[in-house]
Scaffold this motif. Structure first.
Motif, mmCIF file in Angstrom:
data_model
loop_
_atom_site.group_PDB
_atom_site.id
_atom_site.type_symbol
_atom_site.label_atom_id
_atom_site.label_comp_id
_atom_site.label_asym_id
_atom_site.label_seq_id
_atom_site.Cartn_x
_atom_site.Cartn_y
_atom_site.Cartn_z
ATOM 1 N N PHE A 1 -48.080 -20.299 -27.558
ATOM 2 C CA PHE A 1 -48.709 -20.464 -26.258
ATOM 3 C C PHE A 1 -50.226 -20.427 -26.349
ATOM 4 N N SER B 1 -50.876 -24.141 -27.220
ATOM 5 C CA SER B 1 -50.576 -25.022 -26.087
ATOM 6 C C SER B 1 -51.530 -24.769 -24.929
ATOM 7 N N ARG C 1 -41.978 -15.862 -19.727
ATOM 8 C CA ARG C 1 -42.680 -15.370 -20.902
ATOM 9 C C ARG C 1 -43.193 -13.943 -20.683
ATOM 10 N N ALA D 1 -45.711 -24.444 -28.310
ATOM 11 C CA ALA D 1 -45.091 -23.506 -27.378
ATOM 12 C C ALA D 1 -43.566 -23.611 -27.449
#
Length: 428
Positions: A23, A26, A128, A186
Motif C-alpha cells: 500500500f 500503490s 486494511r 497492493a
C-alpha cells in the motif's frame, strides 16, 4: 525512548511488512492520479470550482460505501473484502488511462471515475485498518500508525511531484498508467495475507448468527459511536481541519495566478504538506510513549489551522509586499508545518480508534473513520473552491485556518474528558 521512526512492526511481522509495502507503493500512484485529475479538470474547465466538484463526486460514494463497507468488513473475511474492492480500484486506474488516451475533454467522465474509485477505496481502507490490530500487539499500534502515516506522506510527496513532471513531460496517459502499474503491489500484499475473519461479539448470545451487513448493522456501529465521546472526538476534531481548512482545491489557481507557475508548482504545493509530515514522522519515536493522546490531537489540529492561515497570508502577499518567489517559499513552509501537525494528529486518532473499539465493531468504526478522513477533505475541496470563487484563494485559505482553530477549541471545551484520555487505559 527512541527518537527516530520506530520500525519494529516491520521487523517483527512479515504479513504487516508485505501489506505496508504494497500500500505504500500503490499510495504513490493514488496521489499521482489525484493530482493529475485535478490538473486535467482545470485544463478542461479553467475553474477552481470545477476542481472542487471532484471532491463532491468523491464524497457521496465515500459516505455510502464507507459505512456499508465497514459492515461488510465486520461480516466477512477481511482479506477477501479488501481484495475484491482492490480490483475495482485497479480497474478505475486502467479506465483513467483509457480516457486520457482518447483525449477526453468532458469533465463528467472524470467525475464518474472518481466516484467509482472512491466507492472501492471506502471499502479497502476500513478493511486494511481493521486487519492491522489482528496482526500486531496493541502496544505496537502507535508505531504501526506512524509507519502508515509516513508511507502515506511519502506517497503524497512522490505522487504529486511525479504527477507534475509526468503531465508536463509526457501527458496524462503516462501518469495514469503509472498509477495502474503501482496498484498491483497492493494486490500482492493482500494476496499474501492469511484469511482474517472477524471475531465474534462476546456479548452476543451463543448460537445467534452474525448479523448480515445492512442498515441495522451500520446503525449498531453508529449507536456505539454516539455513546463513546473519546472515539467520537477523533472524528469531530478532524472535521475541523479537513472541512474548514483544506487548501488542496486552491493549488491549481494559486500556482498559476499567485506564484506564476504551472503543473510542477502544483506538485510542489501538494508535496510540501507531505514533506512536513515525513519530517515529523522521522522523529516520531517518542509518540508511542505519550499518554495524553487526546490533548495531542487537539493541539495538532489547532496547529494545522494556524499553518493554513499562514498559507493564505502568503498568497495575499504574493506580488503585494513579497516577490512571487518569496511568497511561494513562505507558503511552502506553512504547508509543511500543516503536514507535520496533521501527521501527529493522524497517528493518535488512529491509535485511539483501534485501541478503544472492540474487534466485532472495528470494521464499522473504521468505515466511519474513512468517511471522515477521506470524505472530509473532499467536502473541504468544495468549501475551498466555493470560497475562492466567491472571494479569493487568499481569503478562502486564511478564513478557513482561523475557523479551524476556533472550532477545535470549542470542541475541546465541550468534551474536556478527551483532553484527559489516557493511552494506558483506553476508554471509548
Amino acid at each position: 525512548m527512541p527518537l527516530l521512526l520506530d520500525v519494529t512492526p516491520l521487523r517483527v511481522n512479515p504479513a504487516y511488512r508485505r501489506l505496508w509495502s504494497g500500500f505504500a507503493l500503490s499510495g504513490v500512484g493514488a496521489q499521482l492520479a489525484t493530482v493529475a485529475i485535478g490538473l486535467q479538470v482545470y485544463a478542461i474547465t479553467g475553474s477552481s470550482f470545477a476542481v472542487g466538484l471532484v471532491g463532491l463526486f468523491a464524497l457521496v460514494p465515500i459516505i455510502v460505501m464507507g459505512l456499508y463497507g465497514g459492515a461488510l468488513v465486520d461480516a466477512h473475511d477481511r482479506r477477501r473484502v479488501a481484495l475484491l474492492a482492490g480490483c475495482v480500484l485497479w480497474a478505475v486506474s486502467v479506465l483513467n488511462t483509457v480516457q486520457a488516451a482518447l483525449h477526453n475533454a468532458n469533465p463528467w467522465v472524470l467525475y464518474v471515475l472518481v466516484a467509482v474509485y472512491n466507492a472501492g477505496f471506502a471499502v479497502v481502507s476500513p478493511a486494511r485498518s481493521a486487519i492491522y490490530p489482528r496482526l500486531l500487539d496493541h502496544g505496537l499500534l502507535p508505531a504501526a500508525n506512524a509507519l502508515n502515516v509516513a508511507a502515506m506522506n511519502i506517497a503524497m510527496t512522490a505522487g504529486p511531484l511525479l504527477a507534475g513532471l509526468l503531465v508536463e513531460w509526457h501527458g496524462y496517459v503516462v501518469a495514469y498508467a503509472v498509477d495502474a502499474g503501482l496498484f498491483t503491489f497492493a494486490i500482492w500484499g493482500l494476496l499474501k495475507l492469511p484469511p482474517i475473519p472477524p471475531e465474534v461479539d462476546p456479548t452476543a448470545d451463543a448460537g445467534v448468527p452474525r448479523r448480515r451487513p445492512g442498515l441495522s448493522s451500520v446503525l449498531d456501529g453508529l449507536r456505539f459511536l454516539s455513546t463513546r465521546p473519546n472515539v467520537r472526538m477523533t472524528f469531530l476534531s478532524d472535521f475541523c481541519a479537513m472541512i474548514l481548512a483544506q487548501p488542496r482545491a486552491l493549488f491549481p489557481a494559486v500556482a498559476a495566478l499567485a506564484f506564476g507557475g504551472g503543473a510542477a508548482t502544483v506538485g510542489y504545493l501538494s508535496a510540501a504538506v507531505a514533506v512536513g509530515a515525513i519530517v515529523a514522522m522521522g522523529v516520531s519515536g517518542p509518540l508511542g510513549h505519550l499518554r495524553r493522546q487526546g490533548s495531542a490531537v487537539v493541539a495538532s489540529v489547532a496547529l494545522w489551522g494556524v499553518s493554513i492561515a499562514g498559507f493564505g497570508t502568503a498568497i495575499a502577499l504574493a506580488g503585494h509586499g513579497l516577490s512571487r518567489t518569496a511568497a511561494m517559499g513562505l507558503g511552502l513552509v506553512c504547508l509543511a508545518g500543516a503536514g507535520a501537525a496533521d501527521s501527529v494528529s493522524a497517528v493518535f486518532r488512529s491509535t485511539i480508534l483501534q485501541a478503544a473499539t472492540p474487534d466485532h465493531l472495528r470494521g464499522r468504526l473504521q468505515g466511519v473513520f474513512i468517511v471522515v478522513v477521506a470524505g472530509g477533505p473532499r467536502l473541504g475541496d468544495l468549501v475551498a473552491g466555493t470560497g475562492a470563487t466567491a472571494y479569493s484563494e487568499a481569503v478562502a485559505a486564511t478564513a478557513g485556518g482561523v475557523l479551524c482553530v476556533l472550532a477545535v477549541g470549542a470542541l475541546a471545551a465541550w468534551q474536556r474528558g478527551f483532553l484527559r484520555y489516557d493511552a494506558r487505559h483506553p476508554t471509548p
